[in-house]
Design a protein around this motif. Structure first.
Motif, PDB file in Angstrom:
ATOM      1  N   VAL A   1       7.436   4.161   9.204  1.00 31.67           N
ATOM      2  CA  VAL A   1       8.171   5.423   9.119  1.00 31.67           C
ATOM      3  C   VAL A   1       7.252   6.534   8.621  1.00 31.67           C
ATOM      4  CG1 VAL A   1      10.099   6.627   8.001  1.00 31.67           C
ATOM      5  CG2 VAL A   1      10.366   4.259   8.753  1.00 31.67           C
ATOM      6  N   CYS A   2       6.545   6.275   7.522  1.00 33.99           N
ATOM      7  CA  CYS A   2       5.638   7.276   6.981  1.00 33.99           C
ATOM      8  C   CYS A   2       4.650   6.650   6.019  1.00 33.99           C
ATOM      9  CB  CYS A   2       6.411   8.398   6.288  1.00 33.99           C
ATOM     10  SG  CYS A   2       7.263   7.907   4.769  1.00 33.99           S
ATOM     11  N   GLU A   3       3.611   7.403   5.698  1.00 36.88           N
ATOM     12  CA  GLU A   3       2.641   7.011   4.693  1.00 36.88           C
ATOM     13  C   GLU A   3       3.147   7.456   3.325  1.00 36.88           C
ATOM     14  OE1 GLU A   3      -0.144   5.252   5.266  1.00 36.88           O
ATOM     15  OE2 GLU A   3       0.464   5.125   7.385  1.00 36.88           O
ATOM     16  N   PRO A   4       2.635   6.858   2.245  1.00 41.67           N
ATOM     17  CA  PRO A   4       3.125   7.249   0.914  1.00 41.67           C
ATOM     18  C   PRO A   4       2.924   8.724   0.598  1.00 41.67           C
ATOM     19  CG  PRO A   4       1.165   5.849   0.757  1.00 41.67           C
ATOM     20  CD  PRO A   4       1.644   5.773   2.168  1.00 41.67           C
ATOM     21  N   GLY A   5       1.850   9.306   1.130  1.00 38.74           N
ATOM     22  CA  GLY A   5       1.590  10.713   0.849  1.00 38.74           C
ATOM     23  C   GLY A   5       2.602  11.669   1.430  1.00 38.74           C
TER      24      GLY A   5
ATOM     25  N   GLY B   1       0.236  10.177  -5.417  1.00 36.40           N
ATOM     26  CA  GLY B   1       0.869  11.449  -5.777  1.00 36.40           C
ATOM     27  C   GLY B   1       2.375  11.456  -5.683  1.00 36.40           C
ATOM     28  N   VAL B   2       2.970  10.277  -5.561  1.00 36.52           N
ATOM     29  CA  VAL B   2       4.420  10.168  -5.448  1.00 36.52           C
ATOM     30  C   VAL B   2       5.017   9.950  -6.846  1.00 36.52           C
ATOM     31  CG1 VAL B   2       6.334   8.912  -4.388  1.00 36.52           C
ATOM     32  CG2 VAL B   2       4.154   9.121  -3.177  1.00 36.52           C
ATOM     33  N   GLN B   3       6.044  10.711  -7.174  1.00 37.86           N
ATOM     34  CA  GLN B   3       6.746  10.514  -8.441  1.00 37.86           C
ATOM     35  C   GLN B   3       7.705   9.327  -8.299  1.00 37.86           C
ATOM     36  OE1 GLN B   3       8.955  13.906  -9.809  1.00 37.86           O
ATOM     37  NE2 GLN B   3       9.707  12.852 -11.649  1.00 37.86           N
ATOM     38  N   VAL B   4       7.574   8.349  -9.173  1.00 37.16           N
ATOM     39  CA  VAL B   4       8.440   7.181  -9.143  1.00 37.16           C
ATOM     40  C   VAL B   4       9.462   7.304 -10.272  1.00 37.16           C
ATOM     41  CG1 VAL B   4       8.582   4.680  -9.290  1.00 37.16           C
ATOM     42  CG2 VAL B   4       6.642   5.755  -8.129  1.00 37.16           C
ATOM     43  N   VAL B   5      10.735   7.320  -9.900  1.00 33.51           N
ATOM     44  CA  VAL B   5      11.832   7.467 -10.867  1.00 33.51           C
ATOM     45  C   VAL B   5      12.613   6.166 -10.913  1.00 33.51           C
ATOM     46  CG1 VAL B   5      13.943   8.727 -11.426  1.00 33.51           C
ATOM     47  CG2 VAL B   5      11.974   9.934 -10.434  1.00 33.51           C
ATOM     48  N   LEU B   6      12.821   5.654 -12.126  1.00 34.21           N
ATOM     49  CA  LEU B   6      13.572   4.409 -12.289  1.00 34.21           C
ATOM     50  C   LEU B   6      15.003   4.731 -12.686  1.00 34.21           C
ATOM     51  CD1 LEU B   6      10.947   2.228 -14.208  1.00 34.21           C
ATOM     52  CD2 LEU B   6      11.327   2.435 -11.740  1.00 34.21           C
TER      53      LEU B   6
ATOM     54  N   SER C   1       7.773  12.698  -1.601  1.00 33.64           N
ATOM     55  CA  SER C   1       7.716  13.438  -2.857  1.00 33.64           C
ATOM     56  C   SER C   1       8.059  12.544  -4.036  1.00 33.64           C
ATOM     57  CB  SER C   1       8.704  14.615  -2.817  1.00 33.64           C
ATOM     58  OG  SER C   1       8.535  15.392  -1.654  1.00 33.64           O
ATOM     59  N   MET C   2       9.010  11.636  -3.803  1.00 26.09           N
ATOM     60  CA  MET C   2       9.553  10.846  -4.890  1.00 26.09           C
ATOM     61  C   MET C   2      10.135   9.547  -4.353  1.00 26.09           C
ATOM     62  SD  MET C   2      12.571  12.140  -7.517  1.00 26.09           S
ATOM     63  CE  MET C   2      11.688  13.693  -7.755  1.00 26.09           C
ATOM     64  N   VAL C   3      10.125   8.519  -5.178  1.00 25.14           N
ATOM     65  CA  VAL C   3      10.829   7.274  -4.887  1.00 25.14           C
ATOM     66  C   VAL C   3      11.781   6.999  -6.042  1.00 25.14           C
ATOM     67  CG1 VAL C   3      10.643   4.784  -4.570  1.00 25.14           C
ATOM     68  CG2 VAL C   3       8.950   6.294  -3.521  1.00 25.14           C
ATOM     69  N   VAL C   4      13.051   6.801  -5.746  1.00 27.45           N
ATOM     70  CA  VAL C   4      14.017   6.403  -6.760  1.00 27.45           C
ATOM     71  C   VAL C   4      14.295   4.926  -6.553  1.00 27.45           C
ATOM     72  CG1 VAL C   4      16.286   6.790  -7.795  1.00 27.45           C
ATOM     73  CG2 VAL C   4      15.034   8.707  -6.784  1.00 27.45           C
ATOM     74  N   THR C   5      13.977   4.130  -7.568  1.00 24.37           N
ATOM     75  CA  THR C   5      14.133   2.694  -7.468  1.00 24.37           C
ATOM     76  C   THR C   5      14.650   2.163  -8.798  1.00 24.37           C
ATOM     77  OG1 THR C   5      13.008   0.639  -6.850  1.00 24.37           O
ATOM     78  CG2 THR C   5      11.686   2.290  -8.029  1.00 24.37           C
TER      79      THR C   5
ATOM     80  N   ASP D   1       0.813  -1.218   0.000  1.00 26.12           N
ATOM     81  CA  ASP D   1       0.000   0.000   0.000  1.00 26.12           C
ATOM     82  C   ASP D   1       0.847   1.270   0.000  1.00 26.12           C
ATOM     83  OD1 ASP D   1       0.992   0.066   2.568  1.00 26.12           O
ATOM     84  OD2 ASP D   1      -0.946  -0.026   3.567  1.00 26.12           O
ATOM     85  N   GLY D   2       2.171   1.111  -0.104  1.00 26.96           N
ATOM     86  CA  GLY D   2       3.058   2.261  -0.189  1.00 26.96           C
ATOM     87  C   GLY D   2       3.614   2.753   1.130  1.00 26.96           C
ATOM     88  N   ARG D   3       3.190   2.160   2.248  1.00 28.74           N
ATOM     89  CA  ARG D   3       3.751   2.582   3.540  1.00 28.74           C
ATOM     90  C   ARG D   3       5.235   2.242   3.610  1.00 28.74           C
ATOM     91  NH1 ARG D   3       0.816  -0.554   7.878  1.00 28.74           N
ATOM     92  NH2 ARG D   3       0.567  -2.003   6.148  1.00 28.74           N
ATOM     93  N   VAL D   4       5.998   3.154   4.181  1.00 28.20           N
ATOM     94  CA  VAL D   4       7.444   2.970   4.332  1.00 28.20           C
ATOM     95  C   VAL D   4       7.710   2.430   5.737  1.00 28.20           C
ATOM     96  CG1 VAL D   4       9.696   4.090   4.309  1.00 28.20           C
ATOM     97  CG2 VAL D   4       7.905   4.838   2.724  1.00 28.20           C
ATOM     98  N   MET D   5       8.451   1.331   5.809  1.00 28.10           N
ATOM     99  CA  MET D   5       8.693   0.643   7.075  1.00 28.10           C
ATOM    100  C   MET D   5      10.186   0.583   7.383  1.00 28.10           C
ATOM    101  SD  MET D   5       5.510  -0.065   7.642  1.00 28.10           S
ATOM    102  CE  MET D   5       5.575  -1.203   9.050  1.00 28.10           C
ATOM    103  N   ASP D   6      10.483   0.254   8.642  1.00 24.68           N
ATOM    104  CA  ASP D   6      11.872   0.031   9.017  1.00 24.68           C
ATOM    105  C   ASP D   6      11.936  -0.998  10.133  1.00 24.68           C
ATOM    106  OD1 ASP D   6      14.504   1.608   8.150  1.00 24.68           O
ATOM    107  OD2 ASP D   6      14.772   0.836  10.172  1.00 24.68           O
TER     108      ASP D   6
END
Length: 250
Positions: free
Chosen positions: A217-221, A244-249, A224-228, A176-181
């Motif tokens: 850690v945070c919700e996807p909202g 609303g997150v920009q995904v950069v490959l 700003s961006m994910v670089v993967t 669901d886009g949640r960031v975990m640690d």
């Protein structure tokens, strides 16, 4: 890959993330789940991990995990780091999280007129002699095993600053886009970093989808961006885009 090499990689992955599921480890190493189960049982018997339902937990082996983690997926991390560094313009300020991908971002910032803020002691070592970079090191308790600064002083320092860019690490991105640690002591610092930045950029190779983590850690909202990289789970990438997150490959 020889069994010994594979088992060493399993231990390194667990040290990096704190825990690992059978399915995720099988995907990371390109072997069957049955092979991973046998490896986990053997490693548990040797005392190198703790076997739990569905996977395993890391144990403290007294080694330097940062060096181990830095060697895992090195090429992928470097591509992601290089692409992230390209986002920054001269004269801007950058906040670098702990971890090995953030260190690689620092390596691509050399010689540029920037302000770099970090709790990552490896970044300090990398940039301390670069006279073009104004380097700010956050205070805090030294976590020697992972070359980072944590605790109340780190969080309080972050409340006193604001930066253009944050490059954030993770041990897992949920579907669901949640960031975990997985490292609980680092999570409050990561949350404080997010509040201190205009642009929050998550750095995550394909193995972090879904990866691991027991603490949100945070919700996807909040990103700003994910670089993967292209191999990252497509459904999760779609979920991030819809948030609303920009995904950069890279």
């Amino acid at each position: 890959m020889l069994p010994k090499q594979r088992q060493d990689q399993i231990v390194r992955a667990l040290r990096a993330d704190g825990a690992g599921g059978v399915k995720v480890l099988a995907t990371k190493l390109g072997v069957s789940e049955a092979t991973i189960r046998r490896d986990l049982e053997q490693l548990h018997a040797e005392g190198r991990l703790t076997r739990v339902y569905g996977g395993a937990l890391a144990v403290d082996g007294g080694d330097e995990p940062f060096a181990d983690v830095n060697a895992v997926h090195a090429q992928e991390k470097d591509r992601i780091a290089r692409r992230a560094a390209e986002l920054v313009h001269d004269g801007e300020s950058v906040l670098l999280d702990i971890g090995t991908t953030a260190l690689r971002v620092a390596q691509h910032l050399h010689g540029r007129s920037l302000t770099v803020v970090t709790s990552n002691l490896a970044v300090l070592e990398e940039l301390q002699n670069d006279e073009q970079i104004e380097l700010i090191v956050l205070g805090g308790f030294v976590r020697r095993s992972y070359r980072s600064l944590v605790g109340y002083l780190t969080e309080e320092s972050l409340r006193q600053i604001h930066v253009d860019w944050l490059f954030l690490g993770t041990s897992g991105v949920r579907p669901d886009g949640r960031v975990m640690d997985s490292t609980m002591i680092e999570v409050p610092v990561k949350r404080a970093m997010i509040k201190a930045a205009d642009q929050v950029v998550l750095l995550a190779d394909r193995t972090k989808f879904p990866g691991h983590g027991v603490a949100r850690v945070c919700e996807p909202g909040e990103l700003s961006m994910v670089v993967t990289e292209p191999g990252a789970d497509e459904a999760t990438r779609t979920q991030l885009t819809e948030a609303g997150v920009q995904v950069v490959l890279a």
